[in-house]
Write a protein that holds these residues in place. Structure first.
Motif, PDB file in Angstrom:
ATOM      1  N   GLY A  23       0.766  -1.043   0.054  1.00  0.00           N
ATOM      2  CA  GLY A  23       0.003  -0.010  -0.233  1.00  0.00           C
ATOM      3  C   GLY A  23       0.981   1.273   0.065  1.00  0.00           C
ATOM      4  N   GLU A  24       0.109   2.238   0.432  1.00  0.00           N
ATOM      5  CA  GLU A  24       0.769   3.622   0.456  1.00  0.00           C
ATOM      6  C   GLU A  24       2.050   3.635   1.197  1.00  0.00           C
ATOM      7  OE1 GLU A  24      -0.825   7.815   0.209  1.00  0.00           O
ATOM      8  OE2 GLU A  24      -0.569   7.180   2.405  1.00  0.00           O
ATOM      9  N   ALA A  25       3.163   4.160   0.741  1.00  0.00           N
ATOM     10  CA  ALA A  25       4.698   4.121   1.569  1.00  0.00           C
ATOM     11  C   ALA A  25       4.984   5.804   1.739  1.00  0.00           C
ATOM     12  CB  ALA A  25       5.655   3.566   0.995  1.00  0.00           C
ATOM     13  N   MET A  26       5.368   5.887   3.211  1.00  0.00           N
ATOM     14  CA  MET A  26       5.959   7.449   3.317  1.00  0.00           C
ATOM     15  C   MET A  26       7.533   7.349   3.138  1.00  0.00           C
ATOM     16  SD  MET A  26       4.081   8.957   6.446  1.00  0.00           S
ATOM     17  CE  MET A  26       5.318  10.477   6.248  1.00  0.00           C
ATOM     18  N   ILE A  27       8.102   8.190   2.209  1.00  0.00           N
ATOM     19  CA  ILE A  27       9.450   8.219   1.752  1.00  0.00           C
ATOM     20  C   ILE A  27      10.237   8.150   2.955  1.00  0.00           C
ATOM     21  CG2 ILE A  27       9.699  10.674   1.245  1.00  0.00           C
ATOM     22  CD1 ILE A  27      11.160   7.804  -0.762  1.00  0.00           C
ATOM     23  N   LEU A  33       6.436   3.102 -12.713  1.00  0.00           N
ATOM     24  CA  LEU A  33       6.204   1.926 -11.570  1.00  0.00           C
ATOM     25  C   LEU A  33       5.601   2.493 -10.169  1.00  0.00           C
ATOM     26  CD1 LEU A  33       9.343  -0.119 -12.074  1.00  0.00           C
ATOM     27  CD2 LEU A  33       7.163  -0.602 -13.178  1.00  0.00           C
ATOM     28  N   VAL A  34       5.725   3.640  -9.887  1.00  0.00           N
ATOM     29  CA  VAL A  34       5.269   4.284  -8.631  1.00  0.00           C
ATOM     30  C   VAL A  34       4.320   5.489  -8.997  1.00  0.00           C
ATOM     31  CG1 VAL A  34       6.605   3.036  -6.967  1.00  0.00           C
ATOM     32  CG2 VAL A  34       7.310   5.421  -7.874  1.00  0.00           C
ATOM     33  N   GLU A  35       3.710   6.059  -8.212  1.00  0.00           N
ATOM     34  CA  GLU A  35       3.058   7.198  -8.310  1.00  0.00           C
ATOM     35  C   GLU A  35       3.094   8.107  -6.978  1.00  0.00           C
ATOM     36  OE1 GLU A  35      -1.674   5.853  -8.837  1.00  0.00           O
ATOM     37  OE2 GLU A  35      -0.600   6.133 -10.484  1.00  0.00           O
ATOM     38  N   ASN A  36       3.039   9.459  -7.127  1.00  0.00           N
ATOM     39  CA  ASN A  36       2.985  10.065  -5.811  1.00  0.00           C
ATOM     40  C   ASN A  36       1.450  10.057  -5.379  1.00  0.00           C
ATOM     41  OD1 ASN A  36       5.589  10.711  -5.858  1.00  0.00           O
ATOM     42  ND2 ASN A  36       5.319  12.643  -7.072  1.00  0.00           N
ATOM     43  N   SER A  37       1.173   9.883  -4.113  1.00  0.00           N
ATOM     44  CA  SER A  37      -0.117   9.772  -3.592  1.00  0.00           C
ATOM     45  C   SER A  37      -0.334  10.994  -2.827  1.00  0.00           C
ATOM     46  CB  SER A  37      -0.433   8.597  -2.897  1.00  0.00           C
ATOM     47  OG  SER A  37       0.545   8.007  -2.136  1.00  0.00           O
ATOM     48  N   GLY A  38       0.673  11.657  -2.338  1.00  0.00           N
ATOM     49  CA  GLY A  38       0.606  12.842  -1.493  1.00  0.00           C
ATOM     50  C   GLY A  38       1.859  13.357  -1.082  1.00  0.00           C
ATOM     51  N   PHE A  83       3.931   7.558  -1.729  1.00  0.00           N
ATOM     52  CA  PHE A  83       3.728   7.107  -2.842  1.00  0.00           C
ATOM     53  C   PHE A  83       3.202   5.599  -3.076  1.00  0.00           C
ATOM     54  CE2 PHE A  83       7.963   5.749  -1.274  1.00  0.00           C
ATOM     55  CZ  PHE A  83       8.169   4.547  -1.599  1.00  0.00           C
ATOM     56  N   THR A  84       2.400   5.297  -4.001  1.00  0.00           N
ATOM     57  CA  THR A  84       1.917   3.947  -4.155  1.00  0.00           C
ATOM     58  C   THR A  84       2.656   3.232  -5.603  1.00  0.00           C
ATOM     59  OG1 THR A  84       0.186   4.600  -5.327  1.00  0.00           O
ATOM     60  CG2 THR A  84       0.065   4.684  -3.016  1.00  0.00           C
ATOM     61  N   ILE A  85       2.319   1.962  -5.546  1.00  0.00           N
ATOM     62  CA  ILE A  85       2.848   1.329  -6.765  1.00  0.00           C
ATOM     63  C   ILE A  85       1.703   1.610  -7.928  1.00  0.00           C
ATOM     64  CG2 ILE A  85       2.809  -1.106  -7.802  1.00  0.00           C
ATOM     65  CD1 ILE A  85       4.119  -2.172  -5.410  1.00  0.00           C
ATOM     66  N   SER A  86       2.042   1.814  -9.051  1.00  0.00           N
ATOM     67  CA  SER A  86       0.900   2.325 -10.207  1.00  0.00           C
ATOM     68  C   SER A  86       0.062   1.030 -10.381  1.00  0.00           C
ATOM     69  CB  SER A  86       1.854   2.620 -11.536  1.00  0.00           C
ATOM     70  OG  SER A  86       2.572   3.951 -11.012  1.00  0.00           O
TER      71      SER A  86
END
Length: 81
Positions: free
Chosen positions: A19-23, A69-74, A78-81
């Protein structure tokens, strides 16, 4: 030894597999995974504004994003595309 950004690309992608990950969390998780010493974790870029390891993790994520392969979600997420 601090891994290069190419070596970090797959582990960064794996961090977002659930799921969503924080850098910032990814930087800490991977620093532990690669068993970086405190000195390696604290080593700054010449600018003095970011650690070398965090910079490489961010570049790995950036290239994964460019590859679709990933997209920014905030902000910082980021999340996997």
């Amino acid at each position: 030894m601090i891994p290069d950004y190419q070596t970090l690309m797959r582990p960064v992608l794996e961090c977002a597999a659930t799921g969503e990950a924080m850098i910032s969390d990814v930087v800490e998780l991977l620093a532990a995974k690669f068993a970086l010493t405190g000195e390696e974790r604290d080593l700054l870029l010449p600018s003095g504004k970011q650690t070398k390891f965090a910079n490489r993790v961010n570049w790995a994520k950036s290239y994964l994003k460019q590859g679709g392969l990933v997209e920014n979600s905030g902000r910082g997420r980021f999340t996997i595309s």
